[in-house]
Motif scaffolding. Structure first.
Motif, PDB file in Angstrom:
ATOM      1  N   ALA A 141       0.858  -1.185   0.000  1.00 25.47           N
ATOM      2  CA  ALA A 141       0.000   0.000   0.000  1.00 25.47           C
ATOM      3  C   ALA A 141       0.891   1.232   0.000  1.00 25.47           C
ATOM      4  N   LEU A 142       0.751   2.059  -1.019  1.00 26.08           N
ATOM      5  CA  LEU A 142       1.449   3.343  -1.086  1.00 26.08           C
ATOM      6  C   LEU A 142       0.408   4.420  -0.805  1.00 26.08           C
ATOM      7  N   PHE A 143       0.619   5.149   0.271  1.00 24.90           N
ATOM      8  CA  PHE A 143      -0.426   6.004   0.833  1.00 24.90           C
ATOM      9  C   PHE A 143       0.102   7.412   1.078  1.00 24.90           C
ATOM     10  N   HIS A 144      -0.786   8.357   1.000  1.00 26.88           N
ATOM     11  CA  HIS A 144      -0.534   9.701   1.513  1.00 26.88           C
ATOM     12  C   HIS A 144      -1.873  10.240   2.009  1.00 26.88           C
ATOM     13  N   PRO A 145      -1.898  10.924   3.164  1.00 24.63           N
ATOM     14  CA  PRO A 145      -3.176  11.357   3.717  1.00 24.63           C
ATOM     15  C   PRO A 145      -3.870  12.476   2.949  1.00 24.63           C
ATOM     16  N   ILE A 146      -3.210  13.034   1.953  1.00 22.74           N
ATOM     17  CA  ILE A 146      -3.904  13.930   1.018  1.00 22.74           C
ATOM     18  C   ILE A 146      -3.454  13.569  -0.393  1.00 22.74           C
ATOM     19  N   GLY A 147      -4.268  13.955  -1.363  1.00 25.74           N
ATOM     20  CA  GLY A 147      -3.968  13.620  -2.748  1.00 25.74           C
ATOM     21  C   GLY A 147      -2.853  14.461  -3.345  1.00 25.74           C
ATOM     22  N   VAL A 185      -6.361   5.419  -6.082  1.00 25.92           N
ATOM     23  CA  VAL A 185      -7.251   6.513  -5.698  1.00 25.92           C
ATOM     24  C   VAL A 185      -6.392   7.751  -5.462  1.00 25.92           C
ATOM     25  N   ASP A 186      -6.741   8.841  -6.116  1.00 27.00           N
ATOM     26  CA  ASP A 186      -6.040  10.111  -5.916  1.00 27.00           C
ATOM     27  C   ASP A 186      -7.098  11.199  -5.843  1.00 27.00           C
ATOM     28  N   GLU A 187      -7.507  11.504  -4.613  1.00 30.00           N
ATOM     29  CA  GLU A 187      -8.520  12.533  -4.393  1.00 30.00           C
ATOM     30  C   GLU A 187      -8.000  13.467  -3.314  1.00 30.00           C
ATOM     31  N   ASP A 188      -8.675  14.594  -3.116  1.00 28.17           N
ATOM     32  CA  ASP A 188      -8.140  15.580  -2.166  1.00 28.17           C
ATOM     33  C   ASP A 188      -7.851  14.976  -0.803  1.00 28.17           C
ATOM     34  N   ALA A 189      -8.724  14.082  -0.335  1.00 26.82           N
ATOM     35  CA  ALA A 189      -8.617  13.575   1.031  1.00 26.82           C
ATOM     36  C   ALA A 189      -7.627  12.423   1.191  1.00 26.82           C
ATOM     37  N   ARG A 190      -7.159  11.842   0.082  1.00 27.93           N
ATOM     38  CA  ARG A 190      -6.185  10.756   0.222  1.00 27.93           C
ATOM     39  C   ARG A 190      -5.628  10.323  -1.120  1.00 27.93           C
ATOM     40  N   PHE A 191      -4.453   9.709  -1.017  1.00 30.39           N
ATOM     41  CA  PHE A 191      -3.827   9.018  -2.141  1.00 30.39           C
ATOM     42  C   PHE A 191      -3.573   7.591  -1.667  1.00 30.39           C
ATOM     43  N   LEU A 192      -4.029   6.609  -2.443  1.00 27.43           N
ATOM     44  CA  LEU A 192      -3.787   5.223  -2.060  1.00 27.43           C
ATOM     45  C   LEU A 192      -3.692   4.359  -3.312  1.00 27.43           C
ATOM     46  N   ALA A 193      -2.526   3.753  -3.481  1.00 30.80           N
ATOM     47  CA  ALA A 193      -2.327   2.769  -4.550  1.00 30.80           C
ATOM     48  C   ALA A 193      -2.040   1.431  -3.888  1.00 30.80           C
ATOM     49  N   LEU A 194      -2.791   0.425  -4.269  1.00 32.80           N
ATOM     50  CA  LEU A 194      -2.581  -0.921  -3.755  1.00 32.80           C
ATOM     51  C   LEU A 194      -2.012  -1.793  -4.856  1.00 32.80           C
ATOM     52  N   ALA A 195      -1.098  -2.677  -4.470  1.00 31.58           N
ATOM     53  CA  ALA A 195      -0.479  -3.584  -5.446  1.00 31.58           C
ATOM     54  C   ALA A 195      -0.277  -4.947  -4.816  1.00 31.58           C
ATOM     55  N   VAL A 196      -0.248  -5.971  -5.661  1.00 27.91           N
ATOM     56  CA  VAL A 196      -0.010  -7.334  -5.212  1.00 27.91           C
ATOM     57  C   VAL A 196       1.321  -7.820  -5.785  1.00 27.91           C
ATOM     58  N   ARG A 197       2.056  -8.576  -4.992  1.00 30.70           N
ATOM     59  CA  ARG A 197       3.355  -9.097  -5.431  1.00 30.70           C
ATOM     60  C   ARG A 197       3.148 -10.185  -6.471  1.00 30.70           C
ATOM     61  N   GLN A 198       3.811 -10.002  -7.593  1.00 32.74           N
ATOM     62  CA  GLN A 198       3.783 -11.002  -8.648  1.00 32.74           C
ATOM     63  C   GLN A 198       4.742 -12.125  -8.288  1.00 32.74           C
ATOM     64  N   ASP A 199       4.389 -13.349  -8.663  1.00 33.62           N
ATOM     65  CA  ASP A 199       5.262 -14.496  -8.375  1.00 33.62           C
ATOM     66  C   ASP A 199       6.490 -14.480  -9.260  1.00 33.62           C
TER      67      ASP A 199
END
Length: 199
Positions: A141-147, A185-199
């Motif tokens: 999860a790559l996150f930031h509390p604002i976009g 998701v990149d909106e004013d209230a948050r940025f969140l990119a989720l990724a899954v590890r490839q085998d």
């Protein structure tokens, strides 16, 4: 220590003492982002570049008492601030460079990184290191509390097409580092990119 690491340490050392006071309303955004990881009780998770440990209480709640929560940061002053705030009770704090983690290969179920990508000296290589420590099918999860736009405005700058966190840049960057982006998701209230590890 490289020049990149020295600059990052200097930046965060100067801000560690009042970091939480500057951003007092971020708690719910952290909790919501951690919830999206859907961690199981007993899971193992790393907060990479944990800073003052603001994600650690939510991560501990997600994995429960049988889970493992680690918070790694390069800057001693940030880890001291995390301890002062009592967050060492929610996870083990480790002074470590997230570009060379002192962890076994495939030791973790997930990695959470708040505000991390912008501070990585070699993002593709460093994201591969995060992949190394996560089991196949594990999450990032790559996150930031604002976009991105709100952050740029706060810093008095414009978003540029080269921004690593732009969806068109981040997706291929993750893909080339052994991750597959599953949501963005990149909106004013948050940025969140989720990724899954490839085998």
């Amino acid at each position: 220590m490289s020049d990149d690491h020295t600059k990052v340490q200097e930046f965060f050392t100067a801000r560690a003492a009042d970091w939480d006071a500057r951003f007092p309303d971020d708690g719910p955004a952290y909790r919501a982002a951690v919830a999206e990881l859907a961690l199981r009780p007993g899971a193992s998770v790393l907060d990479a570049g944990c800073g003052t440990g603001r994600a650690l209480p939510a991560l501990r709640d997600a994995v429960g008492p049988s889970g493992v929560v680690l918070g790694a940061d390069l800057t001693p002053a940030m880890l001291e601030a995390a301890t002062h705030a009592g967050r060492h009770r929610d996870g083990q704090l480790v002074r470590a460079d997230v570009t060379r983690l002192p962890l076994r290969t495939q030791a973790l179920d997930a990695v959470f990184g708040a505000g991390l990508v912008a501070h990585l000296p070699d993002p593709a290589k460093n994201l591969r290191e995060l992949r190394r420590v996560v089991r196949p099918g594990g999450l990032l999860a790559l996150f930031h509390p604002i976009g991105r736009a709100a952050l740029a405005a706060r810093q008095g700058r414009q978003i540029t097409p080269e921004d690593l966190r732009a969806e068109a840049n981040l997706g291929p960057l993750l893909e080339g580092s052994g991750w597959r982006m599953t949501s963005y998701v990149d909106e004013d209230a948050r940025f969140l990119a989720l990724a899954v590890r490839q085998d």
